[in-house]
Design a protein around this motif. Sequence first.
Motif, mmCIF file in Angstrom:
data_model
loop_
_atom_site.group_PDB
_atom_site.id
_atom_site.type_symbol
_atom_site.label_atom_id
_atom_site.label_comp_id
_atom_site.label_asym_id
_atom_site.label_seq_id
_atom_site.Cartn_x
_atom_site.Cartn_y
_atom_site.Cartn_z
ATOM 1 N N ASP A 14 0.826 -1.214 0.000
ATOM 2 C CA ASP A 14 0.000 0.000 0.000
ATOM 3 C C ASP A 14 0.859 1.262 0.000
ATOM 4 O O ASP A 14 0.562 2.232 -0.696
ATOM 5 N N ALA A 15 1.947 1.245 0.764
ATOM 6 C CA ALA A 15 2.856 2.395 0.788
ATOM 7 C C ALA A 15 3.564 2.552 -0.551
ATOM 8 O O ALA A 15 3.789 3.671 -1.016
ATOM 9 N N GLU A 16 3.895 1.440 -1.169
ATOM 10 C CA GLU A 16 4.534 1.470 -2.493
ATOM 11 C C GLU A 16 3.590 2.094 -3.517
ATOM 12 O O GLU A 16 4.008 2.917 -4.346
ATOM 13 N N ASN A 17 2.314 1.726 -3.468
ATOM 14 C CA ASN A 17 1.312 2.321 -4.367
ATOM 15 C C ASN A 17 1.192 3.824 -4.135
ATOM 16 O O ASN A 17 1.087 4.603 -5.090
ATOM 17 N N ALA A 18 1.208 4.224 -2.867
ATOM 18 C CA ALA A 18 1.119 5.649 -2.533
ATOM 19 C C ALA A 18 2.341 6.395 -3.058
ATOM 20 O O ALA A 18 2.223 7.497 -3.613
ATOM 21 N N LEU A 19 3.514 5.800 -2.916
ATOM 22 C CA LEU A 19 4.735 6.434 -3.409
ATOM 23 C C LEU A 19 4.695 6.593 -4.927
ATOM 24 O O LEU A 19 5.052 7.650 -5.455
ATOM 25 N N ASN A 20 4.258 5.577 -5.623
ATOM 26 C CA ASN A 20 4.147 5.670 -7.086
ATOM 27 C C ASN A 20 3.203 6.794 -7.492
ATOM 28 O O ASN A 20 3.478 7.533 -8.446
ATOM 29 N N LYS A 21 2.093 6.921 -6.790
ATOM 30 C CA LYS A 21 1.130 7.997 -7.084
ATOM 31 C C LYS A 21 1.752 9.369 -6.803
ATOM 32 O O LYS A 21 1.594 10.306 -7.598
ATOM 33 N N ALA A 22 2.479 9.492 -5.701
ATOM 34 C CA ALA A 22 3.112 10.769 -5.349
ATOM 35 C C ALA A 22 4.164 11.160 -6.383
ATOM 36 O O ALA A 22 4.257 12.325 -6.783
ATOM 37 N N VAL A 23 4.965 10.194 -6.819
ATOM 38 C CA VAL A 23 5.983 10.473 -7.837
ATOM 39 C C VAL A 23 5.310 10.901 -9.138
ATOM 40 O O VAL A 23 5.752 11.852 -9.803
ATOM 41 N N TYR A 24 4.238 10.227 -9.503
ATOM 42 C CA TYR A 24 3.485 10.596 -10.707
ATOM 43 C C TYR A 24 3.001 12.050 -10.615
ATOM 44 O O TYR A 24 3.166 12.828 -11.564
ATOM 45 N N LEU A 25 2.425 12.419 -9.481
ATOM 46 C CA LEU A 25 1.934 13.788 -9.293
ATOM 47 C C LEU A 25 3.081 14.795 -9.332
ATOM 48 O O LEU A 25 2.964 15.866 -9.928
ATOM 49 N N ALA A 26 4.200 14.445 -8.681
ATOM 50 C CA ALA A 26 5.344 15.357 -8.643
ATOM 51 C C ALA A 26 5.913 15.605 -10.038
ATOM 52 O O ALA A 26 6.397 16.702 -10.328
ATOM 53 N N LYS A 27 5.862 14.604 -10.892
ATOM 54 C CA LYS A 27 6.330 14.776 -12.272
ATOM 55 C C LYS A 27 5.462 15.779 -13.021
ATOM 56 O O LYS A 27 5.951 16.500 -13.897
ATOM 57 N N LEU A 87 15.057 3.520 -2.783
ATOM 58 C CA LEU A 87 13.937 4.241 -3.395
ATOM 59 C C LEU A 87 14.382 5.595 -3.931
ATOM 60 O O LEU A 87 13.967 6.019 -5.019
ATOM 61 N N LYS A 88 15.236 6.263 -3.185
ATOM 62 C CA LYS A 88 15.737 7.571 -3.625
ATOM 63 C C LYS A 88 16.499 7.435 -4.940
ATOM 64 O O LYS A 88 16.303 8.219 -5.870
ATOM 65 N N ARG A 89 17.361 6.431 -5.023
ATOM 66 C CA ARG A 89 18.109 6.205 -6.266
ATOM 67 C C ARG A 89 17.164 5.865 -7.419
ATOM 68 O O ARG A 89 17.376 6.288 -8.555
ATOM 69 N N LYS A 90 16.120 5.101 -7.131
ATOM 70 C CA LYS A 90 15.167 4.693 -8.172
ATOM 71 C C LYS A 90 14.461 5.891 -8.796
ATOM 72 O O LYS A 90 14.247 5.931 -10.011
ATOM 73 N N TYR A 91 14.097 6.872 -7.970
ATOM 74 C CA TYR A 91 13.271 7.981 -8.458
ATOM 75 C C TYR A 91 14.027 9.295 -8.653
ATOM 76 O O TYR A 91 13.471 10.247 -9.186
ATOM 77 N N GLN A 92 15.279 9.397 -8.224
ATOM 78 C CA GLN A 92 15.951 10.692 -8.195
ATOM 79 C C GLN A 92 16.146 11.333 -9.568
ATOM 80 O O GLN A 92 16.274 12.549 -9.663
ATOM 81 N N ASN A 93 16.136 10.541 -10.622
ATOM 82 C CA ASN A 93 16.291 11.134 -11.961
ATOM 83 C C ASN A 93 14.999 11.736 -12.488
ATOM 84 O O ASN A 93 15.026 12.498 -13.449
ATOM 85 N N SER A 94 13.877 11.394 -11.874
ATOM 86 C CA SER A 94 12.603 11.907 -12.375
ATOM 87 C C SER A 94 11.996 12.996 -11.481
ATOM 88 O O SER A 94 11.305 13.873 -11.983
ATOM 89 N N VAL A 95 12.241 12.940 -10.171
ATOM 90 C CA VAL A 95 11.706 13.959 -9.255
ATOM 91 C C VAL A 95 12.695 14.188 -8.114
ATOM 92 O O VAL A 95 13.567 13.360 -7.850
ATOM 93 N N GLN A 96 12.505 15.318 -7.441
ATOM 94 C CA GLN A 96 13.331 15.607 -6.259
ATOM 95 C C GLN A 96 12.807 14.772 -5.089
ATOM 96 O O GLN A 96 11.623 14.839 -4.751
ATOM 97 N N ILE A 97 13.697 13.968 -4.487
ATOM 98 C CA ILE A 97 13.307 13.048 -3.415
ATOM 99 C C ILE A 97 14.142 13.333 -2.172
ATOM 100 O O ILE A 97 15.357 13.545 -2.265
ATOM 101 N N ARG A 98 13.485 13.308 -1.020
ATOM 102 C CA ARG A 98 14.180 13.370 0.266
ATOM 103 C C ARG A 98 13.641 12.245 1.125
ATOM 104 O O ARG A 98 12.447 11.932 1.063
ATOM 105 N N THR A 99 14.506 11.626 1.925
ATOM 106 C CA THR A 99 14.069 10.526 2.786
ATOM 107 C C THR A 99 14.387 10.844 4.236
ATOM 108 O O THR A 99 15.410 11.470 4.541
#
Length: 156
Positions: A14-27, A87-99
């Motif tokens: 469920d958290a993974e789904n939420a993260l995917n949605k957040a990354v999509y929105l951030a893009k 996760l940060k490495r996975k998404y860092q090229n598409s959006v700004q990520i902080r953990t």
Amino acid sequence: MFRKILVPYDDSKDAENALNKAVYLAKLISGSEVVILNVINKIKTPPVIFDKKVRNYKTREATTLSNYLRDLQKDARYKMINRLDELKRKYQNSVQIRTLVFVGRPEVKIVEYANNQNVDLVVMGSRRLKGISRLIMGSVSRSVSEKVNCTVMIVR
């Protein structure tokens, strides 16, 4: 609009789904930042009088229950920091990520962070607890949605 998006993350589907949605929105929103926050429940150690001897789960050496619980929590924190780095490495090229990793009660730490750091949107998963489980354990997503000062998106 949604410049700072907070994703409470517990390594569940469920958290993974939420993260995917957040990354999509951030893009879609230029300049948005996604903050992935994990909160590890603080383990309460017993009073010294009840501090029994146990075996360490890694070394099998004798230790106190307090030390055992402290080591267990430390290991959980390190594992989550490593997971969030992945996760940060996975998404860092598409959006700004902080953990971030905090220790405490998840519903409290999530609300504190969201309200104190001017979060615009919280995107979180829901475990969809039913019946007595929901009554006993409560719902972090429900608690957060009632107490934060921003928009909350529950992803299923």
